[in-house]
Structure formats: structure tokens, C-alpha cells
Design a protein around this motif. Structure first.
Motif, PDB file in Angstrom:
ATOM      1  N   GLU A   1       1.005   2.007  -0.147  1.00  0.00           N
ATOM      2  CA  GLU A   1      -0.282   1.615   0.455  1.00  0.00           C
ATOM      3  C   GLU A   1      -0.524   2.290   1.805  1.00  0.00           C
ATOM      4  OE1 GLU A   1      -2.335  -0.387  -1.129  1.00  0.00           O
ATOM      5  OE2 GLU A   1      -1.212  -1.862  -2.304  1.00  0.00           O
TER       6      GLU A   1
ATOM      7  N   LEU B   1      -4.139  -1.114   4.332  1.00  0.00           N
ATOM      8  CA  LEU B   1      -3.896  -2.532   4.056  1.00  0.00           C
ATOM      9  C   LEU B   1      -2.663  -3.094   4.769  1.00  0.00           C
ATOM     10  CD1 LEU B   1      -5.129  -2.422   0.395  1.00  0.00           C
ATOM     11  CD2 LEU B   1      -6.027  -3.964   2.136  1.00  0.00           C
TER      12      LEU B   1
ATOM     13  N   ARG C   1     -12.528 -11.194   0.911  1.00  0.00           N
ATOM     14  CA  ARG C   1     -11.972  -9.885   1.226  1.00  0.00           C
ATOM     15  C   ARG C   1     -10.455  -9.845   1.117  1.00  0.00           C
ATOM     16  NH1 ARG C   1     -10.625  -6.903   5.584  1.00  0.00           N
ATOM     17  NH2 ARG C   1     -11.132  -4.708   5.483  1.00  0.00           N
ATOM     18  N   GLY C   2      -9.833 -10.995   1.381  1.00  0.00           N
ATOM     19  CA  GLY C   2      -8.439 -11.153   1.002  1.00  0.00           C
ATOM     20  C   GLY C   2      -7.359 -10.673   1.949  1.00  0.00           C
ATOM     21  N   THR C   3      -7.687 -10.286   3.203  1.00  0.00           N
ATOM     22  CA  THR C   3      -6.606  -9.821   4.083  1.00  0.00           C
ATOM     23  C   THR C   3      -6.194 -10.877   5.110  1.00  0.00           C
ATOM     24  OG1 THR C   3      -7.997  -8.766   5.761  1.00  0.00           O
ATOM     25  CG2 THR C   3      -7.417  -7.432   3.854  1.00  0.00           C
ATOM     26  N   TYR C   4      -6.189 -12.134   4.706  1.00  0.00           N
ATOM     27  CA  TYR C   4      -5.723 -13.195   5.609  1.00  0.00           C
ATOM     28  C   TYR C   4      -4.194 -13.156   5.676  1.00  0.00           C
ATOM     29  CZ  TYR C   4      -5.436 -14.922   0.917  1.00  0.00           C
ATOM     30  OH  TYR C   4      -5.171 -14.986  -0.417  1.00  0.00           O
ATOM     31  N   ILE C   5      -3.661 -13.682   6.754  1.00  0.00           N
ATOM     32  CA  ILE C   5      -2.210 -13.893   6.854  1.00  0.00           C
ATOM     33  C   ILE C   5      -1.944 -15.383   7.104  1.00  0.00           C
ATOM     34  CG2 ILE C   5      -0.061 -13.307   8.035  1.00  0.00           C
ATOM     35  CD1 ILE C   5      -1.429 -10.766   9.120  1.00  0.00           C
TER      36      ILE C   5
ATOM     37  N   LEU D   1      -4.061 -12.663  -5.746  1.00  0.00           N
ATOM     38  CA  LEU D   1      -3.879 -11.397  -5.032  1.00  0.00           C
ATOM     39  C   LEU D   1      -2.424 -11.109  -4.667  1.00  0.00           C
ATOM     40  CD1 LEU D   1      -6.775 -11.777  -2.423  1.00  0.00           C
ATOM     41  CD2 LEU D   1      -6.888 -10.617  -4.618  1.00  0.00           C
ATOM     42  N   ARG D   2      -2.199  -9.851  -4.278  1.00  0.00           N
ATOM     43  CA  ARG D   2      -0.959  -9.379  -3.640  1.00  0.00           C
ATOM     44  C   ARG D   2       0.299  -9.689  -4.442  1.00  0.00           C
ATOM     45  NH1 ARG D   2      -1.396 -11.507   2.517  1.00  0.00           N
ATOM     46  NH2 ARG D   2      -3.646 -11.363   2.729  1.00  0.00           N
TER      47      ARG D   2
ATOM     48  N   ALA E   1      -3.093   2.577  -4.834  1.00  0.00           N
ATOM     49  CA  ALA E   1      -1.630   2.626  -4.870  1.00  0.00           C
ATOM     50  C   ALA E   1      -1.086   2.575  -6.302  1.00  0.00           C
ATOM     51  CB  ALA E   1      -1.046   1.480  -4.045  1.00  0.00           C
TER      52      ALA E   1
ATOM     53  N   GLU F   1       4.858  -0.194   0.520  1.00  0.00           N
ATOM     54  CA  GLU F   1       5.151   0.919  -0.395  1.00  0.00           C
ATOM     55  C   GLU F   1       3.904   1.326  -1.192  1.00  0.00           C
ATOM     56  OE1 GLU F   1       8.607   1.801  -0.551  1.00  0.00           O
ATOM     57  OE2 GLU F   1       7.830   3.625  -1.504  1.00  0.00           O
TER      58      GLU F   1
ATOM     59  N   VAL G   1      -6.315   3.129   2.136  1.00  0.00           N
ATOM     60  CA  VAL G   1      -7.734   2.769   2.277  1.00  0.00           C
ATOM     61  C   VAL G   1      -8.209   2.884   3.718  1.00  0.00           C
ATOM     62  CG1 VAL G   1      -7.614   1.246   0.281  1.00  0.00           C
ATOM     63  CG2 VAL G   1      -7.323   0.277   2.559  1.00  0.00           C
TER      64      VAL G   1
ATOM     65  N   ARG H   1       6.611  -4.136   1.246  1.00  0.00           N
ATOM     66  CA  ARG H   1       5.276  -4.454   0.715  1.00  0.00           C
ATOM     67  C   ARG H   1       4.265  -3.353   1.012  1.00  0.00           C
ATOM     68  NH1 ARG H   1       3.876  -9.571  -1.237  1.00  0.00           N
ATOM     69  NH2 ARG H   1       2.398  -8.189  -2.210  1.00  0.00           N
TER      70      ARG H   1
ATOM     71  N   LEU I   1       2.769   2.042  -7.681  1.00  0.00           N
ATOM     72  CA  LEU I   1       3.140   0.693  -8.107  1.00  0.00           C
ATOM     73  C   LEU I   1       3.312   0.548  -9.616  1.00  0.00           C
ATOM     74  CD1 LEU I   1       0.908  -1.385  -5.670  1.00  0.00           C
ATOM     75  CD2 LEU I   1       3.390  -1.159  -5.632  1.00  0.00           C
TER      76      LEU I   1
ATOM     77  N   TYR J   1       1.998  -5.699   8.072  1.00  0.00           N
ATOM     78  CA  TYR J   1       3.280  -5.106   7.679  1.00  0.00           C
ATOM     79  C   TYR J   1       3.389  -3.716   8.296  1.00  0.00           C
ATOM     80  CZ  TYR J   1       3.285  -8.611   3.918  1.00  0.00           C
ATOM     81  OH  TYR J   1       3.252  -9.767   3.212  1.00  0.00           O
TER      82      TYR J   1
ATOM     83  N   GLY K   1      -7.846  -6.819  -1.739  1.00  0.00           N
ATOM     84  CA  GLY K   1      -8.426  -8.138  -2.036  1.00  0.00           C
ATOM     85  C   GLY K   1      -9.631  -8.085  -2.951  1.00  0.00           C
TER      86      GLY K   1
ATOM     87  N   SER L   1      -6.813  -0.258  -4.507  1.00  0.00           N
ATOM     88  CA  SER L   1      -6.360   0.281  -3.222  1.00  0.00           C
ATOM     89  C   SER L   1      -5.910   1.729  -3.321  1.00  0.00           C
ATOM     90  CB  SER L   1      -5.198  -0.559  -2.682  1.00  0.00           C
ATOM     91  OG  SER L   1      -4.016  -0.278  -3.403  1.00  0.00           O
TER      92      SER L   1
ATOM     93  N   LEU M   1      -2.037  -4.595  -2.348  1.00  0.00           N
ATOM     94  CA  LEU M   1      -2.455  -5.464  -1.250  1.00  0.00           C
ATOM     95  C   LEU M   1      -3.966  -5.655  -1.173  1.00  0.00           C
ATOM     96  CD1 LEU M   1      -0.100  -4.115   1.599  1.00  0.00           C
ATOM     97  CD2 LEU M   1       0.307  -6.042   0.047  1.00  0.00           C
TER      98      LEU M   1
ATOM     99  N   ILE N   1      -2.696  -6.453   7.009  1.00  0.00           N
ATOM    100  CA  ILE N   1      -1.983  -7.655   6.579  1.00  0.00           C
ATOM    101  C   ILE N   1      -0.707  -7.870   7.407  1.00  0.00           C
ATOM    102  CG2 ILE N   1      -1.073  -8.863   4.527  1.00  0.00           C
ATOM    103  CD1 ILE N   1      -2.931  -7.239   2.820  1.00  0.00           C
TER     104      ILE N   1
END
Lengths: 551, 134
Positions: free
Chosen positions: A127, A111, A199-203, B41-42, B68, A125, A131, A123, B72, A117, B17, B66, B15, A115
Motif C-alpha cells: 500500500e 493509506l 470513507r473508512g480511515t478511522y483509527i 474493511l481492512r 495493492a 505491505e 493512493v 499492514r 495482496l 502505520y 474504505g 487501493s 486498507l 491509518i
């Protein structure tokens, strides 16, 4: 022609039996809630014009398949989505899968990579490598593809907001390996619209995101002509709870938005449309799914030819990857997942997919282990080599039921596309929350149906029994995060920091201007700039998107 | 006699989604008569703890897919404690069974995995909140 009409049969033979033996359900329906009739006959086909509705494989409107030979010529690409831990670990898995007879690679990124990073960002940490594989710089890509020649393999990368960066790394790596860019074959997902709803991974906000996407269309059409520049994805929309018709409609509506955006920046439709690809789910309802794939091809062909006036036949073709449905897999009685996956895989193949990922039995617990993944690949191989389904093109074509369902799904999807058009297109529909609300309603209804047992889930709400625990779940070694951070620090020590800042500066200027951003990304990755550094530059120029939160 | 509504924060740390489960549970709890705040989210541990404090919730529901959670959740529980939030913490998502004892040790009261009926979650919260207030 039979002497009796369907209605007469219903009124006589069927009615007589129903009086004594009622059906086991009051109503039979597909995922959209539309009722299924007890029987379909030639009468349901009477208004179907063969040439207009079906045609021949490899010919407009491609209902029966995009190639004339389909799997008689070449089997679909067996492409297991994989990536875990760091580049070394994932490289091992890819080489293992290729040795097992897999025919294409599919990279899962963690992730933070998705995203924007770096692995040492707060952020990130917990992760890093979870996945998917962690990538910070070109150095990681070099390790990821060790002993895998890029001009010999087709690689799909599930990457969206940071797609231009990962593509730039792939191009830079190909150059290092001495591979000809014109021979690079693969796909980047690069589909931001569905990120905002599912899906939620937009920036970045939608408009700069659309610009990055069309920059890629343009760059690839000139420099890597065999690359699939986008994989317009219904998968995540369906996993978020949508029905089959919604999945198809929202995906094609997003597709329309991308095509329009590219035309608006002056691209010729036939220069890029042939490289658009799609990604759908295959769920449990076999016939509805087959109908969805067939309806999708017909709809897209019409949209491209009639709405956009594309002239090249390749621009009309809906080519797609399929993944079986992760959300259909249960933690209870996990062996049942193998059977679900087999049915879903079958549906996608009867629907004419170009490539397939089959999910693994342990996915309701963790990222799949090696044994489970091998079984999933074997599932595809049994279907390919033993079942006979690959021996004739569109084997369900002409089935009264399948043709009727194909029409139904097409009409339901078309109604949604018209509604989205009336709202001002896909992006406007997302900004207004229309698509999110529709998905949430369907997902809520599904959950209610499962809990009221209107919808059966074997092992969960019926035939419940104790089951043995899954052994050997994949677990990430906590050392991986540490190791990845160390490698990142090493790269930062080794690189020419002057070169990095010059490249990042150029990226910033290009992002502020109108020129294509791809060459600037390539310059950055070749200087070993990190994904986080590049994304920070872009965050500064483009801003960050907040969630389009509908609840 | 007016019964005070149970207040629940449904939060997505990490992180990922995947919000289908969180949104469905949030809606079920709202239909069951609770006051539900969904974070989106996030969310960082700090954001979650701050929202729990501001909204004065009885229950914090954490949804994560995820993987984590082991990294977390301790930070979230710690941050909640620092801010003096006394809410009951429960969790859901993709959480391997073998992690559950450790999570409970940390102070997560219950973990609802895939396939858990939402009604069961609502019932659990009602009982737990009643005991907590009792």
C-alpha cells in the motif's frame, strides 16, 4: 402577469399535446426520487420572500454566495488532488501543477499514512505510495515541500485520523522554512464522523477522535488563525451511494455535532466557526447540484445563527471545496468522462464553490497520469476564462426551476437533520446504523436503476460500442516502497532516540489528561518521531474502533 | 428436493474504505438466493482465509480499490491453499486490464471491473459453483 395559471396551461395546451405525444418517461425525478414537474413558473416563487430566502451575495443567508463579488473579484482556487509514490515524486507533481497555473495544493496521502502505520509495518505491505504520498516523519514533509514556500501557497491535506500529526508536521516545517505561522493558509479534512460511515480511515473510537478535533479547533484559533481546521465532507457520503439531499443532510448533521462538541469543551462559537469549511461532490444532474449548494448555504447560515446563536457573519458562511464525482466516471468509453467532469465542474461553479478539483478520464483504471490531470485543469481554465460563467454572481438565481429545487433539497435535508436530532445527533445515528442504512439503500436503488436502464449511463447501458484502451496508465515503481523504508530507517538512525522517547511519553501523558494535544504532537514531529509511533501511543490510550458494520 | 445454497464470502483486503461495490454485490448475491458473508474493511490475507475456512464457502469475492491487488492477492491465494480452502476466487474493484492475465495465472477465476452488471456476477457464480460442485 399571464392570463393563465400553470394548472390551466397543464389542462389545456399541455394535455392536448400529451394525448398525441406522450413524454419520453413516465416520471422525471431528482436523485432522492422526488418528482420534477414539467414546468416551473412565477407561481412557484410566490411564497418565496426574496430577502429571507435569497438575500444578497455576501449577506445572510448567503443563498446567492458567500462573497459580494464572487468570481468577479477572484476566481475559485483550482486545486487538483494529487500525491503518489514518495515525497520526491509528489513534489515534482506539485511543482508541475503550479507551473501549469494551478492555484492551490491538495495533498493525497497513502493509506498507511492515513491509518497510522509506518511504511515498514506489515499492514502497509503493498500500500506504500499507492493512493497518495507516503509520509512517515517530518523528513518526508521537508522533501514534499521542497522549493514550495509554505507562506505563499494554500495547502489542503486530505487527512483525518492522523490530521493532528500532519498539521503538526506542517507547522514544524513552516518554522524551519522561517514562515510566519499566522500566514499559513490551508485546510485539513479532520472529519472523523464521515470516516465511520463512508470513507473508512478511522483509527480511534469517536469520543477521543472528537477530542483531537476540538483540540485542533482551539489550537488553530490561537496560533494559525487562517487555517481551515476541518473540511466537513459530504463527498464520500455521496460516493458511497447517498442522494444529494442525504449528502447535504448528513454533512450538516456532522457539522452540528462538531460545533456542539466544541461548545461543550468551552470554546466560544465565533472563535472557531469561521474556520469550519465543507467539501461536497458535484454529480451529473446539473440543476439538482446547483440547488444543493445554494440550499446548503442557506441551511448552514440558519443553523449557525438560529440554532447556535453565532453572532459573527463569518460563522454563518458555508464555504466549500468541490470535487467532481469519481464514481460517475466509467471504464467504458473513458473519453466521455471529460464531458461528465465538465458538466459537474460547471454545476459547482454555478453553485458558488470556493475551490474545485476536476477528476480525470482515467480514474476508473488507476491514479490519474500527468496528461489526464493537465486536461482536467484545462477544463477549469476554459470554464474560468472562456465561458463567461464567472462574470456575474449566482447566475441561476431567480430561475423558477432552480429556486424550486433549492427549496426541495433544503426541505428534504432538513427533514433528515430533524430525524438525526431525534435519534440523539449524528454520532448516535451512526452508532445505531441509521446513516449507513440510508446510504446503502440509496446505493442499491441506484445500481438497480442502472441495470434496469431506468437510469442511463452512456457507453455502459446505452450507446455501447468498442473503445480504444487508455494508454500510459500511471504505475508505481516497486522500488518506491523499498526506498521509503530505507529513508525511514535512515531517519531512525539519525535522530536522537532519547528526545523521541521523551516526546512520545509527553504525548501519552497529554492524551491521558485534558490539555491540548497539539503542542505534544509538534514536539514529537520535531524529534522525528514516526506517525506509527505516535499512533501506537494513542492506540494504547484511546483504543481502536471496530467497524460500525451494517449489512 | 432442497437445493443447497451457494455460500459466498465477500471480502475487502487492503486498507481502502471503498465498500460501496462490495456491499451492493453482496446484497445482489443474497437476493439471488446465496448465503453471503461480508467481512467488512481492512482484512488481512489471514483473516480472509480463516473466514473462508470457518464459513465453508464455495466462492471468495475480493474487492479492492487501493491498487495493492498485485501484492495482496498472491498472499491471499497462498493462504487459502495452505488452509485447504478450495473456493473459487473472483475479484472486483479498480484493477487495470493489463493486470488481469497475471491475476488469472495466480488462480483468480474472473475479474469484474467498474460497470460490470451485478447480475453478470451472480450468473457467473451460479455457473462456476455448479461446475465446481458437479
Amino acid at each position: 402577469m399571464p392570463s393563465k395559471s400553470k394548472q390551466e396551461w397543464r389542462d389545456t395546451t399541455l394535455a392536448g399535446v400529451l394525448k398525441r405525444f406522450p413524454e419520453r418517461q413516465e416520471r422525471f425525478e431528482i436523485s432522492s426520487g422526488t418528482e420534477i414537474e414539467p414546468l416551473y413558473t412565477y407561481e412557484d416563487m410566490e411564497r418565496l420572500d426574496y430577502t429571507e430566502a435569497l438575500g444578497y451575495p455576501g449577506e445572510y443567508p448567503f443563498t446567492r454566495g458567500v462573497q459580494p463579488t464572487m468570481y468577479r473579484g477572484r476566481l475559485w482556487t483550482m486545486r487538483q488532488y494529487a500525491g503518489f509514490a514518495d515525497a520526491e515524486e509528489s513534489n515534482r507533481r506539485y511543482r508541475f501543477l503550479l507551473e501549469q497555473g494551478q492555484t492551490g495544493l491538495s495533498i493525497a496521502f497513502d493509506l498507511p499514512t492515513q491509518i497510522g502505520y509506518d511504511s515498514d509495518h506489515p499492514r502497509a505491505e503493498g500500500e506504500v505510495g499507492k493512493v497518495g504520498v507516503a509520509i512517515d516523519t517530518l523528513r518526508d514533509m521537508e522533501i514534499l515541500f521542497q522549493e514550495i514556500p509554505l507562506d505563499k501557497v494554500s495547502t489542503s491535506m486530505t487527512i483525518n485520523s492522523t490530521a493532528p500529526i500532519l498539521l503538526a508536521m506542517y507547522i514544524a516545517l513552516a518554522k524551519k522554512q522561517g514562515a510566519d505561522a499566522a500566514k499559513l493558509d490551508g485546510t485539513i479534512q479532520n472529519d472523523l464522523l464521515k470516516e465511520y460511515v463512508a470513507r473508512g480511515t478511522y483509527i480511534f473510537p469517536p469520543r477521543p477522535s472528537m477530542r483531537l478535533i476540538t483540540d485542533i479547533f482551539k489550537y488553530c484559533s490561537q496560533d494559525i488563525p487562517r487555517w481551515n481546521t476541518i473540511s466537513i465532507s459530504g463527498y464520500h457520503i455521496r460516493e458511497a451511494g447517498a442522494t444529494a439531499a442525504q449528502e447535504l443532510a448528513f454533512t450538516l448533521a456532522n457539522g452540528i455535532a462538531y460545533v456542539q462538541a466544541a461548545i461543550d469543551v468551552g470554546l466560544d462559537i465565533d472563535a472557531f466557526a469561521g474556520r469550519l469549511s465543507f467539501f461536497f461532490i458535484s454529480q451529473n444532474n446539473l440543476f439538482e447540484e446547483v440547488a444543493k449548494f445554494r440550499a446548503g448555504r442557506r441551511l448552514w447560515a440558519k443553523i449557525m445563527r438560529e440554532r447556535f446563536g453565532a453572532k459573527d457573519a463569518r460563522s454563518w458562511m458555508l464555504r466549500f471545496h468541490t470535487q467532481t464525482a469519481g464514481s460517475s466516471l466509467t471504464a467504458q468509453q473513458p473519453d466521455n468522462n471529460v464531458i461528465r467532469t465538465t458538466i459537474q465542474a460547471l454545476a459547482s461553479l454555478l453553485g458558488g464553490t470556493q475551490s474545485l478539483h476536476t477528476c480525470s478520464r482515467d480514474e476508473a483504471y488507476a491514479t490519474p497520469g500527468e496528461e489526464a490531470v493537465t486536461l482536467s485543469l484545462r477544463t477549469q481554465q476554459v470554464l474560468a476564462y472562456e465561458s463567461g460563467i464567472a462574470d456575474s454572481v449566482d447566475p441561476l438565481g431567480g430561475s423558477y426551476f432552480v429556486e424550486a429545487l433549492t427549496n426541495t433539497v433544503e426541505q428534504e435535508a432538513m427533514a433528515y437533520i430533524e430525524k438525526i436530532d431525534s435519534l440523539g445527533g449524528a454520532l448516535a445515528a451512526i452508532e445505531q446504523g441509521f446513516i449507513q442504512r440510508e446510504i446503502q439503500e440509496s446505493s442499491y436503488r441506484y445500481q438497480k436503476d442502472v441495470e434496469s436502464k431506468k437510469r442511463a449511463v452512456v457507453g455502459v447501458n446505452m450507446f455501447v460500442s468498442p473503445f480504444p484502451k487508455i494508454e500510459g496508465l500511471l504505475r508505481l515503481d516497486p522500488e518506491v516502497e523499498k526506498r521509503q523504508k530505507e529513508r525511514l530507517a535512515q531517519v531512525k538512525r539519525d535522530r536522537d532516540s532519547e528526545q523521541v522517547s521523551v516526546a512520545l511519553k509527553r504525548l501519552e501523558e497529554t492524551a491521558r489528561g485534558v490539555d491540548n494535544t497539539m503542542p505534544a504532537f509538534i514536539e514529537c514531529v520535531e524529534a522525528y518521531a514516526t506517525i506509527g509511533e505516535m499512533c501506537d501511543v494513542l492506540r494504547g490510550v484511546f483504543g481502536e474502533q471496530k467497524e460500525f458494520l451494517i449489512f | 428436493m432442497t437445493e443447497e445454497k451457494i455460500r459466498v464470502l465477500v471480502a475487502k483486503p487492503g486498507l481502502d474504505g471503498h465498500d460501496r461495490g462490495a456491499k451492493v454485490v453482496a446484497r445482489v448475491l443474497r437476493d439471488a438466493g446465496m448465503e453471503v458473508i461480508y467481512t467488512g474493511l481492512r482484512q488481512t490475507p489471514e483473516m480472509i482465509a480463516e473466514a473462508a475456512l470457518q464459513e465453508d464457502v464455495d466462492v471468495v469475492g475480493l474487492s479492492i480499490l487501493s491498487g495493492a491487488h498485485m501484492e495482496l492477492f498472491p498472499v491471499i491465494l497462498e493462504t487459502l491453499k495452505e488452509k485447504g480452502v478450495k473456493a473459487i476466487v473472483i475479484a472486483g474493484g479498480i484493477i487495470p486490464e493489463e493486470d488481469i492475465p497475471a491475476l488469472k495465472q495466480m488462480g483468480v477465476k474472473a475479474v469484474f471491473g467498474p460497470g460490470a452488471p451485478t447480475q453478470e456476477i451472480a450468473e457467473y457464480i451460479k455457473h462456476a459453483a455448479a461446475e465446481g460442485k458437479g
